[in-house]
Design a protein around this motif. Structure first.
Motif, PDB file in Angstrom:
ATOM      1  N   GLY A  22      22.264  98.489  76.200  1.00 55.30           N
ATOM      2  CA  GLY A  22      22.777  99.851  76.322  1.00 55.30           C
ATOM      3  C   GLY A  22      21.685 100.826  76.728  1.00 55.30           C
ATOM      4  N   MET A  23      20.494 100.686  76.119  1.00 53.42           N
ATOM      5  CA  MET A  23      19.370 101.553  76.474  1.00 53.42           C
ATOM      6  C   MET A  23      18.889 101.266  77.886  1.00 53.42           C
ATOM      7  SD  MET A  23      17.180 101.914  72.960  1.00 53.42           S
ATOM      8  CE  MET A  23      17.047 100.162  72.615  1.00 53.42           C
ATOM      9  N   LEU A  24      18.910  99.999  78.276  1.00 48.12           N
ATOM     10  CA  LEU A  24      18.473  99.613  79.612  1.00 48.12           C
ATOM     11  C   LEU A  24      19.417 100.151  80.678  1.00 48.12           C
ATOM     12  CD1 LEU A  24      16.314  97.945  81.061  1.00 48.12           C
ATOM     13  CD2 LEU A  24      17.793  95.955  80.834  1.00 48.12           C
ATOM     14  N   GLU A  25      20.689 100.193  80.371  1.00 46.98           N
ATOM     15  CA  GLU A  25      21.671 100.708  81.335  1.00 46.98           C
ATOM     16  C   GLU A  25      21.440 102.177  81.655  1.00 46.98           C
ATOM     17  OE1 GLU A  25      25.799  98.216  81.053  1.00 46.98           O
ATOM     18  OE2 GLU A  25      25.356  99.582  79.392  1.00 46.98           O
ATOM     19  N   LYS A  26      20.861 102.914  80.710  1.00 44.36           N
ATOM     20  CA  LYS A  26      20.569 104.329  80.963  1.00 44.36           C
ATOM     21  C   LYS A  26      19.529 104.494  82.058  1.00 44.36           C
ATOM     22  CE  LYS A  26      21.628 105.722  76.259  1.00 44.36           C
ATOM     23  NZ  LYS A  26      21.083 106.217  74.991  1.00 44.36           N
ATOM     24  N   ASP A  27      18.584 103.538  82.122  1.00 40.42           N
ATOM     25  CA  ASP A  27      17.512 103.609  83.120  1.00 40.42           C
ATOM     26  C   ASP A  27      17.884 102.942  84.433  1.00 40.42           C
ATOM     27  OD1 ASP A  27      15.925 104.917  81.275  1.00 40.42           O
ATOM     28  OD2 ASP A  27      15.030 103.047  80.541  1.00 40.42           O
ATOM     29  N   ARG A  36      25.587  94.065  85.597  1.00 41.14           N
ATOM     30  CA  ARG A  36      26.894  93.476  85.266  1.00 41.14           C
ATOM     31  C   ARG A  36      26.743  92.006  84.911  1.00 41.14           C
ATOM     32  NH1 ARG A  36      30.828  94.356  89.971  1.00 41.14           N
ATOM     33  NH2 ARG A  36      28.891  94.263  91.128  1.00 41.14           N
ATOM     34  N   ARG A  37      25.862  91.311  85.625  1.00 42.91           N
ATOM     35  CA  ARG A  37      25.648  89.888  85.343  1.00 42.91           C
ATOM     36  C   ARG A  37      25.052  89.697  83.950  1.00 42.91           C
ATOM     37  NH1 ARG A  37      22.703  87.202  89.889  1.00 42.91           N
ATOM     38  NH2 ARG A  37      24.792  87.101  90.739  1.00 42.91           N
ATOM     39  N   VAL A  38      24.068  90.534  83.590  1.00 42.66           N
ATOM     40  CA  VAL A  38      23.452  90.428  82.268  1.00 42.66           C
ATOM     41  C   VAL A  38      24.477  90.752  81.187  1.00 42.66           C
ATOM     42  CG1 VAL A  38      21.709  91.436  80.750  1.00 42.66           C
ATOM     43  CG2 VAL A  38      21.123  90.865  83.101  1.00 42.66           C
ATOM     44  N   ARG A  39      25.294  91.775  81.408  1.00 44.62           N
ATOM     45  CA  ARG A  39      26.335  92.128  80.431  1.00 44.62           C
ATOM     46  C   ARG A  39      27.342  90.991  80.277  1.00 44.62           C
ATOM     47  NH1 ARG A  39      26.165  95.486  76.297  1.00 44.62           N
ATOM     48  NH2 ARG A  39      25.315  97.471  76.886  1.00 44.62           N
ATOM     49  N   THR A  40      27.716  90.360  81.380  1.00 46.40           N
ATOM     50  CA  THR A  40      28.664  89.237  81.330  1.00 46.40           C
ATOM     51  C   THR A  40      28.057  88.062  80.574  1.00 46.40           C
ATOM     52  OG1 THR A  40      29.659  89.907  83.421  1.00 46.40           O
ATOM     53  CG2 THR A  40      30.033  87.641  82.728  1.00 46.40           C
ATOM     54  N   ASP A  41      26.776  87.778  80.850  1.00 49.09           N
ATOM     55  CA  ASP A  41      26.102  86.688  80.142  1.00 49.09           C
ATOM     56  C   ASP A  41      26.025  86.976  78.646  1.00 49.09           C
ATOM     57  OD1 ASP A  41      25.786  85.359  82.517  1.00 49.09           O
ATOM     58  OD2 ASP A  41      23.672  85.896  82.776  1.00 49.09           O
TER      59      ASP A  41
END
Length: 95
Positions: A22-27, A36-41
């Motif tokens: 979640g913090m990484l998505e902000k950056d 999206r791939r990391v979130r799916t994994d």
């Protein structure tokens, strides 16, 4: 650690992973292919762990201990043996 402690530790790690993502998505670009791939994994990992947690094995009892004496074996146990170990029967030949 007990099995329950291990499962709880994995669950905490998965929760930490979600927070970190979640913090990484902000950056980063949240709609980007890599994110999206990391979130799916991470989602697949969470689902797999939920399945694993549901199929916990039953607690196994401690194995029974067998005492082996220090005295020598009785040689008469092998004196009338029909077979020599590894060689087969005395009156037969190998093919």
């Amino acid at each position: 650690m007990s099995l329950n402690d291990d499962l709880t530790a994995v669950q905490r790690s998965l929760d930490d992973l979600d927070r970190s993502l979640g913090m990484l998505e902000k950056d980063l670009d949240p709609g980007g292919l890599d994110m999206r791939r990391v979130r799916t994994d991470a989602s697949h990992l969470r689902e797999s762990f939920a399945l694993l947690r549901g199929t916990r094995p039953a607690e196994r009892p401690a194995p029974e201990k067998v005492t082996i004496p220090d005295t020598p074996y009785d040689r008469s146990l092998w004196s009338d043996a029909e077979d020599d170990e590894g060689l087969g029967a005395r009156d037969r030949r190998a093919p």
